[in-house]
Design a protein around this motif. Structure first.
Motif, PDB file in Angstrom:
ATOM      1  N   GLY A  21      -6.324  -7.511  -3.314  1.00 33.33           N
ATOM      2  CA  GLY A  21      -5.405  -8.040  -2.630  1.00 33.33           C
ATOM      3  C   GLY A  21      -5.316  -7.912  -1.040  1.00 33.33           C
ATOM      4  N   PRO A  22      -4.503  -8.161  -0.439  1.00 34.46           N
ATOM      5  CA  PRO A  22      -4.512  -7.535   0.826  1.00 34.46           C
ATOM      6  C   PRO A  22      -4.908  -5.945   1.194  1.00 34.46           C
ATOM      7  CG  PRO A  22      -2.697  -9.068   0.556  1.00 34.46           C
ATOM      8  CD  PRO A  22      -3.174  -8.832  -0.456  1.00 34.46           C
ATOM      9  N   ALA A  23      -4.351  -5.292   0.328  1.00 36.81           N
ATOM     10  CA  ALA A  23      -4.307  -3.789   0.837  1.00 36.81           C
ATOM     11  C   ALA A  23      -6.087  -3.627   0.326  1.00 36.81           C
ATOM     12  CB  ALA A  23      -3.625  -2.954  -0.319  1.00 36.81           C
ATOM     13  N   ASP A  42     -11.843  -6.461  -9.069  1.00 33.63           N
ATOM     14  CA  ASP A  42     -10.414  -7.329  -9.218  1.00 33.63           C
ATOM     15  C   ASP A  42     -10.379  -7.761 -10.690  1.00 33.63           C
ATOM     16  OD1 ASP A  42      -8.046  -8.247  -7.189  1.00 33.63           O
ATOM     17  OD2 ASP A  42      -8.260  -9.553  -9.121  1.00 33.63           O
ATOM     18  N   ALA A  43      -9.341  -7.631 -11.376  1.00 33.16           N
ATOM     19  CA  ALA A  43      -8.891  -8.142 -12.572  1.00 33.16           C
ATOM     20  C   ALA A  43      -9.283  -9.904 -12.718  1.00 33.16           C
ATOM     21  CB  ALA A  43      -7.677  -7.866 -13.112  1.00 33.16           C
ATOM     22  N   HIS A  71       5.741 -13.648  -9.809  1.00 35.28           N
ATOM     23  CA  HIS A  71       5.379 -13.365  -8.419  1.00 35.28           C
ATOM     24  C   HIS A  71       3.983 -12.778  -8.388  1.00 35.28           C
ATOM     25  CE1 HIS A  71       9.262 -14.556  -6.753  1.00 35.28           C
ATOM     26  NE2 HIS A  71       9.809 -13.509  -7.199  1.00 35.28           N
ATOM     27  N   ARG A  74      -2.783 -12.530 -10.418  1.00 36.10           N
ATOM     28  CA  ARG A  74      -4.038 -11.674 -10.791  1.00 36.10           C
ATOM     29  C   ARG A  74      -5.319 -12.495 -10.593  1.00 36.10           C
ATOM     30  NH1 ARG A  74      -2.673  -7.383 -14.074  1.00 36.10           N
ATOM     31  NH2 ARG A  74      -4.418  -6.252 -15.414  1.00 36.10           N
ATOM     32  N   ALA A  75      -5.528 -12.517  -9.256  1.00 38.31           N
ATOM     33  CA  ALA A  75      -7.109 -13.355  -8.885  1.00 38.31           C
ATOM     34  C   ALA A  75      -7.397 -12.684  -7.556  1.00 38.31           C
ATOM     35  CB  ALA A  75      -6.492 -14.845  -8.634  1.00 38.31           C
ATOM     36  N   SER A  79      -1.590 -11.604  -4.214  1.00 39.92           N
ATOM     37  CA  SER A  79      -0.492 -12.574  -3.881  1.00 39.92           C
ATOM     38  C   SER A  79      -0.639 -13.239  -2.651  1.00 39.92           C
ATOM     39  CB  SER A  79       0.936 -11.741  -3.917  1.00 39.92           C
ATOM     40  OG  SER A  79       1.072 -11.267  -5.108  1.00 39.92           O
ATOM     41  N   GLY A  84       3.954 -16.178   1.879  1.00 32.82           N
ATOM     42  CA  GLY A  84       4.591 -17.054   3.117  1.00 32.82           C
ATOM     43  C   GLY A  84       4.087 -16.597   4.499  1.00 32.82           C
ATOM     44  N   GLY A  85       3.163 -15.606   4.503  1.00 31.92           N
ATOM     45  CA  GLY A  85       2.672 -15.130   5.921  1.00 31.92           C
ATOM     46  C   GLY A  85       4.037 -14.461   6.828  1.00 31.92           C
ATOM     47  N   HIS A  86       4.930 -14.259   6.576  1.00 31.58           N
ATOM     48  CA  HIS A  86       6.194 -13.912   7.479  1.00 31.58           C
ATOM     49  C   HIS A  86       5.840 -12.246   7.497  1.00 31.58           C
ATOM     50  CE1 HIS A  86      10.834 -13.951   7.955  1.00 31.58           C
ATOM     51  NE2 HIS A  86      10.312 -12.830   8.655  1.00 31.58           N
ATOM     52  N   ASP A 185     -11.330  -5.607 -14.935  1.00 32.46           N
ATOM     53  CA  ASP A 185      -9.820  -4.925 -15.297  1.00 32.46           C
ATOM     54  C   ASP A 185      -9.944  -3.624 -15.487  1.00 32.46           C
ATOM     55  OD1 ASP A 185      -7.171  -4.862 -15.913  1.00 32.46           O
ATOM     56  OD2 ASP A 185      -7.014  -7.047 -16.406  1.00 32.46           O
ATOM     57  N   VAL A 186      -9.217  -2.698 -14.569  1.00 28.22           N
ATOM     58  CA  VAL A 186      -9.192  -1.125 -14.806  1.00 28.22           C
ATOM     59  C   VAL A 186      -8.264  -0.859 -15.814  1.00 28.22           C
ATOM     60  CG1 VAL A 186      -9.020   0.756 -13.719  1.00 28.22           C
ATOM     61  CG2 VAL A 186     -10.368  -0.793 -12.757  1.00 28.22           C
ATOM     62  N   ASN A 484       9.411  -8.074   5.952  1.00 24.00           N
ATOM     63  CA  ASN A 484       8.595  -8.127   4.648  1.00 24.00           C
ATOM     64  C   ASN A 484       7.191  -7.609   4.871  1.00 24.00           C
ATOM     65  OD1 ASN A 484      10.155 -10.421   5.541  1.00 24.00           O
ATOM     66  ND2 ASN A 484       8.949 -11.963   4.295  1.00 24.00           N
ATOM     67  N   THR A 486       3.768  -7.110   3.989  1.00 23.86           N
ATOM     68  CA  THR A 486       2.394  -7.130   4.018  1.00 23.86           C
ATOM     69  C   THR A 486       1.837  -6.356   5.316  1.00 23.86           C
ATOM     70  OG1 THR A 486       2.613  -8.940   2.296  1.00 23.86           O
ATOM     71  CG2 THR A 486       0.498  -8.653   3.668  1.00 23.86           C
TER      72      THR A 486
HETATM   73  C1  LIG Z   1       5.846 -16.064  -3.403  1.00 26.05           C
HETATM   74  C2  LIG Z   1       5.508 -14.670  -2.685  1.00 26.05           C
HETATM   75  C3  LIG Z   1       5.854 -15.047  -1.043  1.00 26.05           C
HETATM   76  C4  LIG Z   1       5.462 -14.009  -0.269  1.00 26.05           C
HETATM   77  N1  LIG Z   1       5.584 -14.051   1.107  1.00 26.05           N
HETATM   78  C5  LIG Z   1       5.392 -12.783   1.743  1.00 26.05           C
HETATM   79  C6  LIG Z   1       5.728 -12.934   3.356  1.00 26.05           C
HETATM   80  O1  LIG Z   1       5.926 -13.986   3.859  1.00 26.05           O
HETATM   81  N2  LIG Z   1       5.483 -11.795   3.837  1.00 26.05           N
HETATM   82  C7  LIG Z   1       5.029 -10.681   3.338  1.00 26.05           C
HETATM   83  O2  LIG Z   1       4.791  -9.782   3.978  1.00 26.05           O
HETATM   84  N3  LIG Z   1       4.624 -10.565   1.978  1.00 26.05           N
HETATM   85  C8  LIG Z   1       5.015 -11.768   1.268  1.00 26.05           C
HETATM   86  N4  LIG Z   1       4.866 -11.560  -0.172  1.00 26.05           N
HETATM   87  C9  LIG Z   1       4.564 -10.317  -0.531  1.00 26.05           C
HETATM   88  C10 LIG Z   1       2.966 -10.183  -0.664  1.00 26.05           C
HETATM   89  O3  LIG Z   1       2.527 -11.129  -1.096  1.00 26.05           O
HETATM   90  C11 LIG Z   1       2.298  -8.781  -1.163  1.00 26.05           C
HETATM   91  O4  LIG Z   1       2.973  -7.875  -0.268  1.00 26.05           O
HETATM   92  C12 LIG Z   1       0.929  -8.449  -1.018  1.00 26.05           C
HETATM   93  O5  LIG Z   1       0.270  -9.413  -1.599  1.00 26.05           O
HETATM   94  C13 LIG Z   1       0.430  -7.305  -1.690  1.00 26.05           C
HETATM   95  O6  LIG Z   1      -0.450  -6.899  -1.267  1.00 26.05           O
HETATM   96  P1  LIG Z   1      -1.497  -5.947  -2.406  1.00 26.05           P
HETATM   97  O7  LIG Z   1      -2.788  -6.013  -1.951  1.00 26.05           O
HETATM   98  O8  LIG Z   1      -0.629  -4.178  -2.164  1.00 26.05           O
HETATM   99  O9  LIG Z   1      -1.332  -6.386  -3.761  1.00 26.05           O
HETATM  100  P2  LIG Z   1      -1.650  -7.823  -4.394  1.00 26.05           P
HETATM  101  O10 LIG Z   1      -1.552  -8.940  -3.628  1.00 26.05           O
HETATM  102  O11 LIG Z   1      -0.496  -7.941  -5.773  1.00 26.05           O
HETATM  103  O12 LIG Z   1      -3.027  -7.669  -5.266  1.00 26.05           O
HETATM  104  C14 LIG Z   1      -3.264  -6.811  -6.324  1.00 26.05           C
HETATM  105  C15 LIG Z   1      -4.525  -7.274  -6.707  1.00 26.05           C
HETATM  106  O13 LIG Z   1      -4.816  -6.332  -7.879  1.00 26.05           O
HETATM  107  C16 LIG Z   1      -5.490  -7.083  -8.798  1.00 26.05           C
HETATM  108  N5  LIG Z   1      -5.345  -6.307 -10.166  1.00 26.05           N
HETATM  109  C17 LIG Z   1      -4.216  -6.110 -10.685  1.00 26.05           C
HETATM  110  N6  LIG Z   1      -4.198  -5.310 -12.000  1.00 26.05           N
HETATM  111  C18 LIG Z   1      -5.481  -4.748 -11.660  1.00 26.05           C
HETATM  112  C19 LIG Z   1      -6.310  -4.097 -12.705  1.00 26.05           C
HETATM  113  N7  LIG Z   1      -5.633  -3.298 -13.839  1.00 26.05           N
HETATM  114  N8  LIG Z   1      -7.784  -3.892 -12.354  1.00 26.05           N
HETATM  115  C20 LIG Z   1      -8.213  -4.629 -11.417  1.00 26.05           C
HETATM  116  N9  LIG Z   1      -7.396  -5.297 -10.441  1.00 26.05           N
HETATM  117  C21 LIG Z   1      -6.148  -5.468 -10.484  1.00 26.05           C
HETATM  118  C22 LIG Z   1      -4.889  -8.245  -8.986  1.00 26.05           C
HETATM  119  O14 LIG Z   1      -5.822  -9.316  -9.686  1.00 26.05           O
HETATM  120  C23 LIG Z   1      -4.799  -8.553  -7.283  1.00 26.05           C
HETATM  121  O15 LIG Z   1      -5.736  -9.165  -6.870  1.00 26.05           O
HETATM  122  C24 LIG Z   1       5.207 -12.522  -0.922  1.00 26.05           C
HETATM  123  C25 LIG Z   1       4.919 -12.551  -2.394  1.00 26.05           C
HETATM  124  C26 LIG Z   1       5.248 -13.733  -2.920  1.00 26.05           C
HETATM  125  C27 LIG Z   1       5.055 -13.795  -4.588  1.00 26.05           C
END
Ligand SMILES: Cc1cc2nc3c(=O)[nH]c(=O)nc-3n(C[C@H](O)[C@H](O)[C@H](O)COP(=O)(O)OP(=O)(O)OC[C@H]3O[C@@H](n4cnc5c(N)ncnc54)[C@H](O)[C@@H]3O)c2cc1C
Length: 510
Positions: A21-23, A42-43, A71, A74-75, A79, A84-86, A185-186, A484, A486
């Protein structure tokens, strides 16, 4: 060198990142074209697939069951595929230890994160790092509310809906040192041996039925706040409580941003120059919008958690009809009645009021609550792994904070002569606690604290009592403030990447 062991092949890398994801994508990009072999697992695949999505299903036993499951994505891209990009950075007091918020306090302060917030701006394509509402409003010709800034402040958010998969996928694919493996998938993180603090490899499962190991010098779990906790808890073969769970903290402090309206500002006169608050407005390639919030001095005085109010212009008649339909009691501002100047203003406003009200939709920080928790369920997913079990709980102060600040907002709206406030949130009822819903910002489940008794991870995001296992994402946040998450997820991920680079340099790799 890749090899095979016990029927499972092992792929070898220097850095293994679990979750794209973004992280995870941000950390991988920080190493693009460097002398470090990176594996990004990625899973999911490139699109949302039912069979894969089902692997995220949670047993949801807390408030609003089922609301949080939808919310998570898993792609590849996580997320960010539908966010929403806020964006807005955390504020200085979000990092402080406050005596009215238990478990508050980050291991580092606002200034430490500031340069990383600025770098995160580039990743998210947010343009100039300008969060001054006056300066941004001036560029659009819009004004801010004429309130005393020590009573009610304006804030500004910037919006850009960057989809990490299409934006950064090619860059990762073209980097010769980065291997992206999808549908990987880990399921387990394994130490060299039970007594060791060093992670040796992770076990990867695929929906096609394959299993393999990925070995690395260093591992980052970046799978979102629910899955980060689940993976650490599932990795319990050598440490029965799971990794990082020495103090029974993995999965606790699950936080969301809470979304609930609380009432309306009814202005005395039409104010088209306040449009800045009502919509997202284009500024170059991005969007900007103003909100209102409590300034730091009021937060301290009222002893409240943080929130911002998003404002929409609505018809008073519509709002009244809706409130009556919902059976909500509408009381005018109690505080103003004891204030002769304010009362005068209320009466004046009543006689002149116009058919527009500014609805306060609040985006509220949930305070850290150890009983709000992700554990492992007895229910299993298609791989036979425990589903996450979510028991999401709020605290009384989550409601109190909004109530106290609504009174303060009402006082200032009256005192300034701007208008009056119609508070629709009962002070003593549980409407907020029952109805406020989460917006998809899952946070807090692997909280940072330099003291292993108080945190899962230390100030560098390393899992306590491990040598080479790190966490990225909002599960690290001890407190979340109103912004928010992100922008701060990306900022903390860049900070972690810098820390890992220092480690790799010390090992002679970079
Ligand atoms: C509807 C909606 C609107 C949002 N709008 C905003 C916004 O406007 N502003 C904002 O700041 N944030 C927003 N967010 C939140 C934002 O999307 C998340 O904070 C951000 O995507 C989190 O990033 P991440 O990389 O930590 O996790 P994620 O985006 O959840 O990515 C995690 C990744 O890990 C993978 N994964 C999971 N389990 C496993 C495993 N066991 N093995 C391997 N891979 C795995 C998943 O497939 C996924 O690709 C929104 C979220 C939602 C649902």
């Amino acid at each position: 060198m890749d090899h095979s062991e016990g029927g499972r092949s092992t792929l070898e890398f220097d850095l293994c990142i679990i979750g794209a994801g973004p992280a995870g994508i941000t950390i991988a990009r920080e190493f693009a074209n460097a002398n470090v072999r990176v594996c990004l697992l990625d899973a999911g695949g490139l699109t949302i697939e039912r069979e894969v999505k089902d692997l995220s299903r949670a047993e949801d036993v807390g408030r609003l069951p089922g609301s949080e499951d939808r919310h998570r994505v898993r792609a590849f891209g996580g997320s960010s595929n539908h966010w929403g990009g806020h964006c807005a950075p955390l504020e200085p007091d979000d990092f402080e230890k406050l005596d009215w918020i238990h478990h508050s306090g980050w291991p580092h302060g606002f200034d430490e994160l500031r340069p990383f917030h600025v770098r995160a701006h580039d990743v998210l394509g947010l343009g100039e790092f300008d969060y001054d509402p006056e300066s941004v409003g001036a560029k659009l010709g819009y004004k801010t509310f004429p309130f005393d800034p020590t009573k009610i402040k304006s804030t500004v958010s910037r919006y850009n809906r960057v989809r990490f998969a299409p934006t950064y996928g090619d860059e990762l694919n073209n980097a010769p040192n980065i291997k992206v493996i999808l549908h990987a998938d880990v399921s387990d993180i394994q130490l060299e041996e039970a007594a060791s603090d060093k992670v040796a490899h992770v076990l990867v499962k695929t929906i096609a039925g394959n299993e393999f190991h990925v070995a690395a010098k260093c591992f980052v779990v970046s799978s979102g706040a629910m899955e980060n906790a689940r993976i650490l808890l599932m990795s319990n073969q050598q440490r029965p409580a799971g990794l990082g769970n020495h103090s029974d903290l993995v999965g606790r402090f699950y936080q969301e941003h809470l979304w609930h309206s609380s009432g309306c500002i009814v202005p005395r006169t039409e104010r088209p120059d306040l449009k800045f608050y009502f919509n997202e407005w284009p500024l170059g390639d991005i969007g900007v919008r103003a909100h209102i919030a409590m300034p730091a001095n009021m937060v301290r005085e009222l002893r409240i958690p943080k929130y911002r109010s998003e404002i929409s212009a609505v018809s008073v008649a519509f709002r009244t009809a809706e409130a009556i339909q919902l059976g909500v009691t509408m009381s005018d501002v109690v505080a103003l009645i004891s204030d002769p100047v304010g009362l005068g203003t209320v009466l004046a406003c009543r006689s002149e009021s116009i058919p527009t009200a500014y609805l306060l939709m609040n985006h509220v920080e949930q305070i850290p609550n150890p009983d709000s928790r992700v554990t492992l369920s007895n229910q299993k997913d298609a791989f036979g792994r425990p589903q996450p079990r979510l028991n999401w709980q709020l605290s009384r102060l989550d409601h109190e904070g909004v109530v106290r600040s609504q009174r303060a907002i009402a006082q200032e709206v009256g005192r300034s002569g701007f208008g009056r406030v119609r508070i629709e949130l009962g002070e003593d009822d549980d409407t907020f606690l029952q109805r406020a819903f989460g917006v998809g910002h899952q946070m807090g489940t692997t909280r940072m604290d330099n003291d292993p008794a108080l945190g899962v991870t230390d100030g560098n995001a390393k899992v306590h009592h491990t040598d080479n296992l790190y966490v990225a994402g909002s599960s690290l946040f001890p407190r979340c403030g109103w912004p928010n998450p992100t922008l701060t997820i990306v900022a903390t991920s860049i900070r972690l990447a810098d820390h890992l680079k220092t480690q790799f340099r010390a090992d002679g790799l970079l």
